[in-house]
Design a protein around this motif. Structure first.
Motif, PDB file in Angstrom:
ATOM      1  N   ALA A  66       5.154   4.941 -18.717  1.00  0.00           N
ATOM      2  CA  ALA A  66       3.805   3.649 -18.510  1.00  0.00           C
ATOM      3  C   ALA A  66       4.478   2.018 -17.705  1.00  0.00           C
ATOM      4  CB  ALA A  66       3.993   3.419 -19.730  1.00  0.00           C
ATOM      5  N   PHE A  67       5.141   2.456 -17.397  1.00  0.00           N
ATOM      6  CA  PHE A  67       6.044   1.391 -16.287  1.00  0.00           C
ATOM      7  C   PHE A  67       5.887   1.973 -14.509  1.00  0.00           C
ATOM      8  CE2 PHE A  67       9.082  -0.773 -13.255  1.00  0.00           C
ATOM      9  CZ  PHE A  67       9.169  -2.047 -14.212  1.00  0.00           C
ATOM     10  N   ASP A  68       6.133   2.722 -14.794  1.00  0.00           N
ATOM     11  CA  ASP A  68       5.080   3.121 -13.006  1.00  0.00           C
ATOM     12  C   ASP A  68       3.491   3.237 -12.918  1.00  0.00           C
ATOM     13  OD1 ASP A  68       7.610   3.449 -12.118  1.00  0.00           O
ATOM     14  OD2 ASP A  68       8.054   5.525 -12.750  1.00  0.00           O
ATOM     15  N   ALA A  69       3.117   3.768 -14.257  1.00  0.00           N
ATOM     16  CA  ALA A  69       1.557   3.051 -14.066  1.00  0.00           C
ATOM     17  C   ALA A  69       1.297   2.145 -13.408  1.00  0.00           C
ATOM     18  CB  ALA A  69       1.314   3.782 -15.681  1.00  0.00           C
ATOM     19  N   GLY A  70       1.532   1.305 -14.199  1.00  0.00           N
ATOM     20  CA  GLY A  70       1.493  -0.428 -14.529  1.00  0.00           C
ATOM     21  C   GLY A  70       2.219  -0.526 -12.969  1.00  0.00           C
ATOM     22  N   LEU A  71       3.228  -0.268 -12.374  1.00  0.00           N
ATOM     23  CA  LEU A  71       3.756  -0.561 -10.760  1.00  0.00           C
ATOM     24  C   LEU A  71       2.480  -0.082 -10.233  1.00  0.00           C
ATOM     25  CD1 LEU A  71       7.351   0.114 -10.041  1.00  0.00           C
ATOM     26  CD2 LEU A  71       5.446   1.157  -8.910  1.00  0.00           C
ATOM     27  N   ALA A  98       0.539  -1.349   0.215  1.00  0.00           N
ATOM     28  CA  ALA A  98       0.193  -0.144   0.137  1.00  0.00           C
ATOM     29  C   ALA A  98       0.504   1.004  -0.099  1.00  0.00           C
ATOM     30  CB  ALA A  98      -1.034  -0.236   1.337  1.00  0.00           C
ATOM     31  N   LEU A  99       1.761   1.369   0.633  1.00  0.00           N
ATOM     32  CA  LEU A  99       3.154   2.744   0.688  1.00  0.00           C
ATOM     33  C   LEU A  99       3.092   2.559  -0.503  1.00  0.00           C
ATOM     34  CD1 LEU A  99       5.566   2.227   3.164  1.00  0.00           C
ATOM     35  CD2 LEU A  99       3.896   3.464   2.788  1.00  0.00           C
ATOM     36  N   VAL A 100       3.723   1.538  -1.630  1.00  0.00           N
ATOM     37  CA  VAL A 100       4.383   2.082  -2.478  1.00  0.00           C
ATOM     38  C   VAL A 100       3.184   2.401  -3.900  1.00  0.00           C
ATOM     39  CG1 VAL A 100       4.927   0.955  -5.178  1.00  0.00           C
ATOM     40  CG2 VAL A 100       5.771   0.062  -2.669  1.00  0.00           C
ATOM     41  N   TRP A 101       1.356   1.901  -3.724  1.00  0.00           N
ATOM     42  CA  TRP A 101       0.601   2.575  -3.670  1.00  0.00           C
ATOM     43  C   TRP A 101       0.543   4.251  -4.280  1.00  0.00           C
ATOM     44  CZ3 TRP A 101      -4.385   1.244  -1.848  1.00  0.00           C
ATOM     45  CH2 TRP A 101      -5.943   1.333  -2.294  1.00  0.00           C
ATOM     46  N   ALA A 138       9.566   0.165   2.575  1.00  0.00           N
ATOM     47  CA  ALA A 138       7.824  -1.135   1.875  1.00  0.00           C
ATOM     48  C   ALA A 138       8.507  -2.647   1.539  1.00  0.00           C
ATOM     49  CB  ALA A 138       7.300  -0.494   0.545  1.00  0.00           C
ATOM     50  N   PHE A 139       9.743  -2.437   1.373  1.00  0.00           N
ATOM     51  CA  PHE A 139      10.282  -3.881   0.973  1.00  0.00           C
ATOM     52  C   PHE A 139      10.960  -4.813   2.753  1.00  0.00           C
ATOM     53  CE2 PHE A 139      13.274  -6.607   0.988  1.00  0.00           C
ATOM     54  CZ  PHE A 139      13.225  -8.044  -0.425  1.00  0.00           C
ATOM     55  N   ALA A 140      10.878  -3.666   3.491  1.00  0.00           N
ATOM     56  CA  ALA A 140      11.495  -4.235   4.388  1.00  0.00           C
ATOM     57  C   ALA A 140       9.613  -4.292   5.557  1.00  0.00           C
ATOM     58  CB  ALA A 140      11.656  -2.845   5.471  1.00  0.00           C
ATOM     59  N   LEU A 141       8.683  -3.748   5.392  1.00  0.00           N
ATOM     60  CA  LEU A 141       7.401  -3.960   5.579  1.00  0.00           C
ATOM     61  C   LEU A 141       7.579  -6.448   5.044  1.00  0.00           C
ATOM     62  CD1 LEU A 141       4.923  -1.221   5.787  1.00  0.00           C
ATOM     63  CD2 LEU A 141       6.471  -2.615   7.445  1.00  0.00           C
ATOM     64  N   VAL A 142       7.354  -5.991   4.144  1.00  0.00           N
ATOM     65  CA  VAL A 142       7.197  -6.734   3.190  1.00  0.00           C
ATOM     66  C   VAL A 142       7.748  -8.253   3.696  1.00  0.00           C
ATOM     67  CG1 VAL A 142       7.168  -8.285   0.163  1.00  0.00           C
ATOM     68  CG2 VAL A 142       5.876  -5.615   1.287  1.00  0.00           C
ATOM     69  N   GLY A 143       9.181  -7.494   3.467  1.00  0.00           N
ATOM     70  CA  GLY A 143       9.978  -9.303   4.209  1.00  0.00           C
ATOM     71  C   GLY A 143       9.566  -9.477   6.089  1.00  0.00           C
ATOM     72  N   GLY A 170       2.857   6.635  -4.982  1.00  0.00           N
ATOM     73  CA  GLY A 170       2.272   7.301  -6.838  1.00  0.00           C
ATOM     74  C   GLY A 170       3.768   6.834  -7.224  1.00  0.00           C
ATOM     75  N   ALA A 171       3.914   7.254  -8.612  1.00  0.00           N
ATOM     76  CA  ALA A 171       5.100   6.783  -9.281  1.00  0.00           C
ATOM     77  C   ALA A 171       6.727   7.419  -8.604  1.00  0.00           C
ATOM     78  CB  ALA A 171       4.807   6.958 -10.763  1.00  0.00           C
ATOM     79  N   GLY A 172       5.858   8.719  -8.239  1.00  0.00           N
ATOM     80  CA  GLY A 172       7.206   9.197  -7.973  1.00  0.00           C
ATOM     81  C   GLY A 172       7.713   8.899  -6.304  1.00  0.00           C
ATOM     82  N   ALA A 173       7.241   8.487  -6.233  1.00  0.00           N
ATOM     83  CA  ALA A 173       8.024   7.778  -4.928  1.00  0.00           C
ATOM     84  C   ALA A 173       9.544   7.572  -4.892  1.00  0.00           C
ATOM     85  CB  ALA A 173       7.524   7.140  -4.442  1.00  0.00           C
TER      86      ALA A 173
END
Length: 510
Positions: free
Chosen positions: A476-481, A354-357, A371-376, A360-363
């Motif tokens: 375009a990639f970050d929109a998908g991300l 949710a943090l990445v979402w 975010a990866f620390a939380l996921v990990g 936004g793209a300019g994070a």
């Protein structure tokens, strides 16, 4: 003592130095096979520019290894029971090392896909043999539980180490180096296994069932292929036919297992809600980990512009969080219910997505680090407890079958992480990319395949045109991300719900 008095039960022999040294040897292939699941994430940008794979081929390069590995795990476990687990481990390790050399120097995307598939074949020989040999090496129950916990932690540690290892290697060597690491890792195994491991096999193995093996493969491969086709070419008759083939094969597989006295995979284990729920949690946790790594590694290198080692170091806190969380929950589960720990861990992973979402793209890069620390941390905690519950939820004489299901869930999760989330990202990227009008048609076609293809295509263009193409591709990639991160958060919330419902009766194993 009377004649009818019972003899005292035999006391299991405590493991000594040789047995713990054997555990070290068995951890080598565990780490290697799990590292191989994710190490390719960091090499993917360089592979995209060097081999120019299509979007579908790029996903197959990532997925085919786990797909073959998952499909053959149970079958190879059966072969090890019949012909010897140490023998199968040594054959698998030798083949894995040799094919890794071929993968490192693959001249085309198709050759690399083939090599990855064969690596999955030999990897499937390695994994069931390691757990079975571990169980026969440690006969004391407490020591065996500790050894299995260390073995299981190798999965999570290896998956998280993959990007770090990849980043370090790619900082100094070509992309093929991520495959060459198999050789120095497996050589000590080939030397130490004959000296430290005692051969074991099932004295009365069930009949080998090639029909079930074929059905297990045709149940998964067509479904994954359908997802990829849907992402790259949209809906069509081929997608429907592939999906129908996969579902029909899965139904036939389950029906065959229920009818056989000695099934290849004991599907009756899934009648236990705790077992079934733990398997689903196990699978979805790996989906979260692999899916996050798939888009984050490309974003950090191709969009932010970090070098491979720099990108790898940004994920190092997540690696540490995963290992620490997996170990810390072992004593905590004695005081806190498994259901609470698993749900909390999965919720943490959902927050990471949710943090990445929401950012936004300019994070900034710091958002991805957190975010990866939380996921990990969430995946590390959930995987440790769910694996324990998978074994604890079944009778002792069915623990081997339960372990095979656990390993299969891990590999299927690795496949789905890229097949579903990766295909979704690819589909959005292709649909969102607006190629500048002055870009040649063949260059635009290459750019539409993957972000790596766009970066490579831009190298052949003049400065201003290349810049506009790269800007369009990264947007375009970050929109998908962002969209993929939102879906990933939803998948983790679904996993939280599954854990809360299915693990109500779960308890810490004695």
């Amino acid at each position: 003592m009377t004649a009818t008095a019972r003899r005292p039960a035999a006391v299991p022999e405590r493991a000594g130095t040789r047995q713990w040294a054997a555990l070290v040897v068995l951890m080598l292939p565990v780490l290697l096979v799990s590292v191989d699941n994710t190490v390719l994430s960091f090499a993917l940008p360089e592979i995209s520019t060097a081999l120019r794979p299509s979007a579908a081929a790029q996903l197959w390069i990532v997925d085919v290894y786990s797909l073959v590995l998952a499909g053959l795990l149970v079958a190879m476990g059966s072969l090890g029971d019949r012909f010897g687990r140490r023998r199968l481990l040594l054959i698998g390790a030798s083949g894995f090392a040799l094919v890794s050399l071929a993968a490192a120097f693959a001249p085309t995307a198709e050759a690399l896909i083939t090599a990855r598939a064969v690596l999955g074949f030999f990897g499937a020989m390695i994994m069931p043999a390691t757990l079975s040999l571990l169980r026969s090496t440690f006969t004391d129950r407490d020591q065996r539980r500790l050894a299995i916990a260390i073995w299981a932690s190798g999965f999570a540690a290896g998956s998280a180490l993959g990007p770090v290892v990849g980043g370090v290697l790619l900082e100094h060597f070509a992309w093929g180096s991520v495959f060459l690491i198999a050789v120095p890792v497996l050589l000590p195994l080939l030397v130490g296994a004959p000296l430290l491991l005692v051969e074991s096999r099932d004295p009365a193995p069930g009949p080998f069932d090639p029909v079930s093996v074929l059905l297990s493969l045709t149940a998964m491969a067509p479904v994954v292929a359908a997802v990829k086709q849907l992402a790259t070419h949209g809906p069509g008759l081929d997608v429907v036919l592939l999906a129908v083939l996969g579902v029909a094969s899965g139904w036939l597989f389950v029906r065959r297992q229920l009818r056989r006295e000695r099934p290849l995979l004991d599907v009756r284990l899934f009648t236990s809600p705790v077992f079934a729920g733990s398997v689903v949690v196990n699978l979805l946790a790996v989906v979260a980990l692999v899916g996050f790594l798939f888009f984050t590694t490309q974003h950090l290198q191709l969009v932010v512009g970090l070098r491979p080692l720099q990108a790898a170091l940004t994920l190092l806190p997540g690696l540490g969080a995963m290992i620490v969380a997996g170990l810390v929950v072992v004593p905590i589960v004695r005081h806190v219910s498994p259901r609470t720990i698993v749900a909390t861990g999965l919720a943490a992973a959902a927050v990471g997505y949710a943090l990445v979402w929401l950012s936004g793209a300019g994070a900034p890069v710091g958002v991805f680090v957190l975010a990866f620390a939380l996921v990990g941390a969430g995946v590390g905690a959930a995987e440790t407890i769910s694996n324990d519950q998978i074994i604890a939820a079944v009778p002792a004489d069915r623990a081997g079958a339960a372990s095979a299901v656990s390993e299969t869930a891990y590999e299927v999760g690795a496949v789905l992480g890229t097949a579903v989330l990766g295909s979704m990202l690819t589909a959005i990227y292709r649909g969102s990319l607006v190629v500048p009008a002055d870009v040649p048609a063949e260059v635009g076609d290459a750019a539409r395949e993957t972000l790596g293809g766009a970066v490579a295509a831009a190298d052949a263009l003049d400065g201003s045109v290349a810049t506009r193409l790269l800007d369009a591709a990264t947007h375009a990639f970050d929109a998908g991300l962002v969209t993929t991160a939102a879906v990933g958060a939803g998948v983790m919330l679904l996993a939280v719900a599954v854990s809360l419902v299915s693990l109500r009766r779960a308890s810490a194993s004695d």
